[in-house]
Design an enzyme around this catalytic site. Structure first.
Site, short mmCIF file in Angstrom:
data_model
loop_
_atom_site.label_atom_id
_atom_site.label_comp_id
_atom_site.label_asym_id
_atom_site.label_seq_id
_atom_site.Cartn_x
_atom_site.Cartn_y
_atom_site.Cartn_z
N ASN A 23 -9.89 0.00 -0.34
CA ASN A 23 -8.43 0.08 -0.30
C ASN A 23 -7.86 -0.52 -1.58
O ASN A 23 -7.93 -1.73 -1.78
CB ASN A 23 -7.93 -0.68 0.94
CG ASN A 23 -6.42 -0.60 1.10
OD1 ASN A 23 -5.70 -0.20 0.19
ND2 ASN A 23 -5.93 -1.00 2.26
N CYS A 81 0.82 -1.23 0.00
CA CYS A 81 0.00 0.00 0.00
C CYS A 81 0.84 1.27 0.00
O CYS A 81 0.36 2.34 -0.36
CB CYS A 81 -0.95 0.01 1.18
SG CYS A 81 -2.12 -1.35 1.15
N HIS A 109 -3.46 7.66 1.99
CA HIS A 109 -3.81 6.30 1.56
C HIS A 109 -5.21 5.99 2.06
O HIS A 109 -5.55 6.27 3.21
CB HIS A 109 -2.79 5.32 2.14
CG HIS A 109 -3.16 3.88 1.93
ND1 HIS A 109 -3.59 3.40 0.71
CD2 HIS A 109 -3.18 2.82 2.78
CE1 HIS A 109 -3.85 2.11 0.83
NE2 HIS A 109 -3.61 1.73 2.07
#
Ligand code: UT7
Length: 323
Positions: A280, A113, A250
Site C-alpha cells: 500500500n 490513500c 487503490h
C-alpha cells in the site's frame, strides 16, 4: 465543454526491495500470513536520505517527458501526499523548483490513500473552470517513514513510491463518449478519524508520529464505501459496470480488490493489481498501478478507466475517465 485529457503518465519506485521474508526476521509474522491476508509479497523502501520529493520528481519528470511538454508549459502542480519532506513548504513547490518551472502555482493535497482521487478532482475542476490548462498531478509517499516497525498489524502493509499524470484541457461534447475525466466523486466521514490515523503532528505532539489502524473496521468500510462511490460515478456518467474496460483500484489489500470487483461484477481480467509488488503506497498507489497498465499496453486510447481509493479521514472516492 472542457475536458481534462491525460496526456502523459510516469512512475518511480525506490530501488530497495523489502520482502515478507525480510519482515519475518523483524516481527512475529510470516510470508504465508501476509500473502493470505493481503496479497502483498514485497514493497519498496526509500533509501537513506531519499525523500518524498525525490520520488515525486522522478515520476513527474517521466510524466512530462511522456506528454512531450516542458516545465513552463504547466500552469499548476498538485502533489497528493501525506508524507511531505517537511511540514512545510509543500512537496509540490519543491517539484516546481526542481523541474525548473518559473510560472504558475503549486500546492499539496492531503487525503491520505484517497489523495490521488482528491487531487484528480482538484486538477479536473481547475481545468474545467478555465483557471488552468495544463496540470501536473503527482501521488508520492514515503509511508515506511510513518511505520512503527514493532507493530506487525501495520508495518507489513505499506511501501514507498510515486506516480504522476499530466492533464490538459481539450474540447469535448459533454457526453460519456468524450475522452478525458468524465467525473470524480469524493466522500469523507470525519467521525471515523480513529479508525486510521497518525498519533503525532506539529500542533499535537510536535513529532511525526506513527500510523495506527483498526484494520478489520477499515476493511469492513472499504468494500461498502468504495462500491457506493463507484456506483455514484457510473450513474452520473450514464454508464454501466459492463462498459468499464479497466478497473484501477487503490492497492491496499488484494482481498479488498477482490471483494469490490465481486460486489460490482467486474471480471478479474479487467482489474489492475500491483499490490503484490508495491504494497500500500497510499496516494501513490493508483497512479503507480495506472502507469503499470499503460506501460505494458493494457490501457489503450479510448478505454473507459475506473479509479477508486479509500484512506484515513475516512476519505474515499472514485473517478471515471476515458483514456
Ligand atoms: O489504505 C488505507 C486503507 N487500509 C486498508 O484498507 C487496510 C484494511 N484492512 C486490512 O487490510 C486487514 O484488516 C488487515 C490485513 C490489516 C488484517 O487482516 P485481517 O484478516 O482483518 O486480520 P485481523 O486483524 O483480524 O487479525 C487476525 C489475526 C490476529 O490474531 P488473533 O487475534 O486471531 O490471534 C492478529 O493478531 O492475525 C494476527 N496478525 C498477524 N499475524 C501474523 C495481525 N497482523 C499479523 C501479521 N502477521 N503481520
Amino acid at each position: 465543454m472542457i475536458r481534462s485529457h491525460v496526456i502523459g503518465c510516469g512512475a518511480y519506485l525506490p530501488k530497495a526491495v523489502l520482502t515478507n521474508h525480510d519482515l519475518a526476521k523483524r516481527v512475529d509474522t510470516s510470508d504465508d500470513w501476509i500473502v493470505a491476508r493481503t496479497g502483498i509479497r514485497e514493497r519498496r523502501v526509500a533509501g537513506p536520505g531519499e525523500k518524498t520529493s525525490d520520488l515525486a520528481f522522478e515520476a513527474a519528470h517521466a510524466a512530462l517527458a511522456g506528454a512531450g511538454l516542458a516545465a513552463d508549459d504547466l500552469d499548476l502542480v498538485v502533489c497528493a501526499t501525506t508524507t511531505p519532506d517537511e511540514t512545510f513548504p509543500s512537496v509540490a513547490t519543491k517539484i516546481q523548483m526542481r523541474l525548473g518551472m518559473t510560472r504558475g502555482a503549486a500546492f499539496d493535497v492531503q487525503a491520505v490513500c484517497s489523495g490521488f482521487i482528491y487531487g484528480l478532482a482538484v486538477a479536473d475542476n481547475f481545468i474545467r473552470c478555465g483557471q488552468a490548462r495544463t496540470v501536473l498531478l503527482i501521488g508520492a509517499e514515503c509511508m515506511t517513514r510513518l511505520l512503527d516497525w514493532n507493530d506487525r498489524t501495520t508495518c507489513v502493509l505499506f511501501g514507498d513510491g510515486a506516480g504522476a499524470v499530466v492533464l490538459k484541457a481539450a474540447k469535448g461534447s459533454g457526453g460519456n463518449e468524450d475522452r478525458g475525466v468524465l467525473n470524480t466523486k469524493l466522500f469523507s466521514d470525519g467521525r471515523l478519524h480513529d479508525m486510521l490515523y497518525v498519533d503525532g503532528g506539529p500542533s499535537s505532539t510536535q513529532t511525526t508520529g506513527h500510523l495506527r489502524m483498526h484494520g478489520k473496521e477499515v476493511f469492513r468500510h472499504a468494500v461498502t464505501n468504495i462500491a457506493a462511490s463507484i456506483v455514484a460515478s457510473l450513474d452520473h456518467a450514464g454508464l454501466r459496470v459492463a462498459d468499464i474496460d479497466w478497473f484501477v483500484p487503490h492497492q491496499a489489500n488484494q482481498r479488498i480488490l477482490d471483494g469490490t470487483s465481486k460486489k460490482l461484477g467486474i471480471p478479474h481480467e479487467k482489474v489492475v493489481s500491483t499490490v503484490a509488488l508495491h504494497g500500500n503506497t497510499s496516494a501513490a498507489s493508483v497512479p503507480l498501478a495506472l502507469a503499470t497498465a499503460v506501460g505494458d499496453g493494457r490501457i489503450k486510447r479510448g478505454d473507459l478507466v475506473l479509479l477508486e481509493a479509500m484512506g484515513g479521514g475516512i476519505t474515499w472516492g472514485a473517478a471515471l475517465l476515458r483514456w
